[in-house]
Design an enzyme around this catalytic site. Structure first.
Site, short mmCIF file in Angstrom:
data_model
loop_
_atom_site.label_atom_id
_atom_site.label_comp_id
_atom_site.label_asym_id
_atom_site.label_seq_id
_atom_site.Cartn_x
_atom_site.Cartn_y
_atom_site.Cartn_z
N HIS A 220 0.88 -1.19 0.00
CA HIS A 220 0.00 0.00 0.00
C HIS A 220 0.91 1.24 0.00
O HIS A 220 1.77 1.37 -0.88
CB HIS A 220 -0.92 -0.11 1.22
CG HIS A 220 -2.07 0.85 1.27
ND1 HIS A 220 -2.47 1.63 0.22
CD2 HIS A 220 -2.92 1.18 2.30
CE1 HIS A 220 -3.51 2.37 0.58
NE2 HIS A 220 -3.80 2.12 1.84
N HIS A 259 -2.17 -2.50 -9.49
CA HIS A 259 -3.18 -1.88 -8.61
C HIS A 259 -4.37 -2.82 -8.52
O HIS A 259 -4.72 -3.47 -9.50
CB HIS A 259 -3.62 -0.52 -9.18
CG HIS A 259 -4.30 0.34 -8.17
ND1 HIS A 259 -5.63 0.22 -7.89
CD2 HIS A 259 -3.82 1.32 -7.37
CE1 HIS A 259 -5.95 1.10 -6.94
NE2 HIS A 259 -4.87 1.77 -6.60
N ASP A 310 2.44 5.75 -6.50
CA ASP A 310 3.67 5.72 -5.72
C ASP A 310 4.92 5.75 -6.61
O ASP A 310 6.00 6.11 -6.13
CB ASP A 310 3.71 4.46 -4.83
CG ASP A 310 2.72 4.58 -3.67
OD1 ASP A 310 2.54 5.70 -3.17
OD2 ASP A 310 2.14 3.56 -3.28
#
Ligand SMILES: CC(=O)SCCNC(=O)CCNC(=O)[C@H](O)C(C)(C)COP(=O)(O)OP(=O)(O)OC[C@H]1O[C@@H](n2cnc3c(N)ncnc32)[C@H](O)[C@@H]1OP(=O)(O)O
Ligand SMILES: O=C([O-])CC(=O)C(=O)O
Length: 368
Positions: A220, A259, A310
């Site tokens: 995450h 994802h 990210d």
């Protein structure tokens, strides 16, 4: 046996009016507004107001929120004392999680779950978290904390508290863009965690503390740090393809790719990629950009997987001057807005979150 949905993949567990992730159109809206428009046209404080209240603020509403936020930026003495008792080598996410806990323990209204009391707590955390993140970054470098400046906006003050000066406007803008993009993302693991804790009628600080723990994991939020560690391991664009082939052969997860919801690319990546470009231009980042592109192209060829938010955020924070272990705490300082909006929404129509399981252990037997 009932159908098992491992990881709750595809399971719709509740409704939400806060944000909508649409993987088919690669879009993300906060309260109906496309996040790209919010990122280019709004200050982060306005986006926070939107997430909490459902509408963008009028100038008077924003002024009131801003005044209250700036008045609560300074960390209480008892919090600083406790944070100083932690090892300077503690992970900044651990420091941050502890800070939220201490703020809760010192709040006389901790157990008041009324919307009014929780709105005050959300604003208190929103105001204080940049000071905690900056404190940990400065302590890592042997520097004393700085007093917050109430003449600066949220993003400028955050950067000033960390680096002792407000950087170039391009850096401030890119940083603020990342905060807006990180603010909210429906029922992701940390937000869901905060809703699970809230569903027991526990307090907001407990829900946020748990959410920080969930965000820390590399599958995450921890991925923004892991991306930078991976770039450091690869070192150079010329090595990217060979490195990737070995990593995939070793069955490693490649950080910053894939994802749960987006399968054709993360809606936020193009905006953050542009912000990374803007930072790279003035912070000598071409080599990092080359590595970024080469690895992304190789990953698409090898696995058909696209980067998630990210992937550009990690190198952008690196070029801005943050230490890698501070990246996920920045994510917390942004996501506190989404988490607390969800905590309020959960309480407004609460039902204890307690799924079922299919038992696969030993058959019933008697003690002999
Ligand atoms: C802000 C955020 O939190 S965004 C997410 C940040 N996390 C990361 O970047 C960590 C790396 N990514 C991952 O581990 C995953 O893509 C996750 C956890 C984000 C999503 O996982 P899931 O939805 O469960 O997808 P799942 O793990 O089932 O992946 C499907 C397939 O793609 C592979 N895959 C998915 N992501 C990756 C990756 N990053 N590297 C290598 N392979 C991957 C899986 O191994 C699996 O392959 P298989 O079918 O051969 O077993
Ligand atoms: O939605 C998710 O699963 C993870 C994510 O991108 C986020 O929390 O921003």
């Amino acid at each position: 046996m009932s159908t098992i949905h491992k990881g709750l993949d595809g399971v719709v567990v509740d409704t939400t009016g806060i944000s909508m992730v649409n993987p088919d159109t690669n879009s993300l809206t906060y309260r109906g507004y496309p996040v790209q428009q919010l990122a280019t046209r709004c200050r982060f404080e306005e986006v926070a107001y939107l997430l909490w209240h459902g509408e963008l603020p009028t100038p008077a509403q924003l002024a009131k929120q801003t005044e209250a936020e700036r008045a609560q930026r300074e960390l209480p003495r008892e919090l600083v004392t406790t944070l100083l008792s932690l090892p300077a080598t503690a992970h900044p996410m651990d420091t941050l999680r502890t800070a939220v806990s201490i703020l809760g323990a010192n709040d006389p209204h901790e157990d008041d779950n009324s919307p009014r009391a929780n709105a005050a707590k959300a604003l208190r955390l929103f105001a204080a978290l940049p000071s905690v993140v900056a404190f940990t970054q400065r302590r890592r470098r042997g520097l004393l904390p700085l007093p917050p400046r109430d003449d600066l906006g949220f993003a400028e003050n955050f950067l000033y508290l960390t680096f002792g000066e407000v950087p170039e406007p391009e850096i401030v803008r890119a940083f603020e863009t990342s905060l807006v993009l990180y603010a909210e993302h429906s029922f992701n693991a940390s937000t869901f965690t905060s809703r699970v804790v809230t569903s027991t009628l526990s307090d907001l600080y407990s829900a946020v503390t748990a959410a920080v723990g969930a965000l820390k994991g590399p599958l995450h939020g921890g991925a923004n740090e892991a991306v930078m560690a991976m770039f450091a391991e690869i070192g150079d664009a010329a090595r990217a393809r060979e490195w990737l082939a070995t990593a995939l052969a070793d069955k490693r997860k490649i950080m910053g790719f894939g994802h749960r919801v987006y399968k054709k690319g993360d809606s936020r990546v193009p905006t953050m990629r542009q912000a990374l470009d803007d930072v790279a231009k003035i912070r000598d980042g071409q080599a990092l950009l080359d590595l970024y592109e080469e690895l992304a192209a190789a990953m698409l060829d090898a696995k058909g997987l696209h980067p998630n938010l990210d992937y550009p955020a990690g190198p952008a924070y690196h070029l801005m001057g943050f230490d890698t272990p501070v990246f996920t705490p920045i994510f917390v300082a942004a996501r506190i807005t989404g988490w607390t909006a969800h905590i309020t929404e959960q309480l407004a129509a609460n039902s204890l979150i307690r799924p079922s399981s299919a038992y696969t252990g030993a058959a019933e037997r008697a003690l002999t």
